[in-house]
Design an enzyme around this catalytic site. Structure first.
Site, PDB file in Angstrom:
ATOM      1  N   GLU A 131      59.578  41.366  30.842  1.00  0.00           N
ATOM      2  CA  GLU A 131      60.748  40.572  31.225  1.00  0.00           C
ATOM      3  C   GLU A 131      61.247  40.949  32.608  1.00  0.00           C
ATOM      4  OE1 GLU A 131      61.327  38.042  29.626  1.00  0.00           O
ATOM      5  OE2 GLU A 131      60.204  38.519  27.813  1.00  0.00           O
ATOM      6  N   HIS A 134      59.261  39.165  35.188  1.00  0.00           N
ATOM      7  CA  HIS A 134      59.745  37.807  35.428  1.00  0.00           C
ATOM      8  C   HIS A 134      60.905  37.815  36.420  1.00  0.00           C
ATOM      9  CE1 HIS A 134      57.347  35.324  32.850  1.00  0.00           C
ATOM     10  NE2 HIS A 134      57.702  35.929  31.727  1.00  0.00           N
ATOM     11  N   GLU A 202      53.340  33.609  32.568  1.00  0.00           N
ATOM     12  CA  GLU A 202      53.185  34.604  31.513  1.00  0.00           C
ATOM     13  C   GLU A 202      52.065  35.594  31.819  1.00  0.00           C
ATOM     14  OE1 GLU A 202      55.281  35.183  29.010  1.00  0.00           O
ATOM     15  OE2 GLU A 202      56.436  33.586  29.960  1.00  0.00           O
TER      16      GLU A 202
END
Length: 293
Positions: A131, A134, A202
């Site tokens: 995360e 990202h 992803e």
């Protein structure tokens, strides 16, 4: 994600708004849709992260209220040389997580109670490193804006279908057929934009997350557990708001067996295989000095 890709995504979503507006109300509807799209883009840039967190009932935590979880994120942010994001916990039995925020300075990461209950500390570190990747890549801006605008496109299309039959005086050359096409095609087109963004992001976040936490196998193991959990446990909020599905590390809609053709996520098996290959290329897992090692 580069500025050019952000601009392209916003242009695509704005174009969808214009097309839906034209199919519903002709030129007048297109002008109204353009105004709505511009307002949505501005609003989503500043508020989409808050909307998503509020939608899922996320509760902000700190080192006093969730010391173990917060400490993992804090250590990972330090390793990644990033600003410390806000940390949230979502009361939801489905194991999952997501990141949001318009930039690394205004970012948040969230994990469900289901995730924290089934993963060990090293697996939690792998997920949160993903995360943070990202956030570092600024994927969160496009992911949250896409979720907001895609949901709005669906609502606008449904609105046109509901009122299309009653409005006979609009300038729409397609008539009721246009309203039906808008209701069917526009949400699917928005979903395709989400898929193109999410699937590419992803894989990149998996690779960068493995580097941040120091061991690709931690994230690989976590993904396998999350996939199994998501396939058995419903996430009712995600089911009611499918435009947000691409935010999560694994597809929260798996419980209802969505067709993989329209999945916002790449195959978990493929992701795990890539991470295991990455670990093999390193010859041995690297175990960083950390609170969870």
């Amino acid at each position: 994600m580069s500025f050019a890709r952000v601009a392209l995504m916003l242009a695509a979503m704005t174009g969808l708004f214009l097309a839906v507006g034209y199919m519903i109300g002709g030129q007048g509807g297109m002008i109204i849709a353009l105004g709505i799209a511009l307002a949505m883009n501005f609003f989503a840039y500043w508020n989409s992260d808050k909307m998503v967190l509020r939608m899922y009932g996320a509760r902000q935590v700190d080192r006093h209220t969730a010391p173990a979880f917060y400490g993992i994120v804090e250590q990972l942010a330090r390793r990644a040389k990033m600003p410390m994001p806000k940390v949230y916990i979502i009361e939801n039995p489905q194991p999952n997580a997501f990141a949001t925020g318009r930039n690394p300075e205004n970012a948040a990461v969230a994990a469900t109670t289901g995730l924290l209950n089934i993963l060990n500390t090293e697996e939690v570190a792998g997920v949160m490193a993903h995360e943070l990747a990202h956030v570092k890549h600024r994927d969160t801006l496009t992911m949250t804006i896409t979720a907001t605008i895609a949901g709005a496109i669906g609502m606008l299309a449904n609105f046109g279908l509901f009122f299309g039959a009653a409005n006979r005086e609009n300038n729409n050359p397609l008539g009721m057929v246009g309203a039906i096409l808008a209701a069917i095609v526009a949400p699917m087109a928005a979903m395709l934009v989400q898929m193109a963004i999410s699937r590419t992001n992803e894989y990149a976040a998996d690779k960068a997350g493995a580097e941040i936490c120091g061991n690709p196998l931690w994230l690989a193991s976590a993904l396998e557990k999350l996939e199994r959990g998501a396939s058995r446990i419903d996430n009712n909020t995600a089911e009611a708001n499918p435009a947000t599905a691409h935010l999560f590390i694994v597809n929260p809609l798996h419980a209802h067996k969505r067709d993989s053709l329209f999945s916002t996520h790449p195959s978990t098996a493929n992701r795990v295989a890539a991470l295991r290959q990455m670990a093999s290329a390193n010859h041995r897992p690297v175990r960083p000095a950390s609170p969870w090692g």
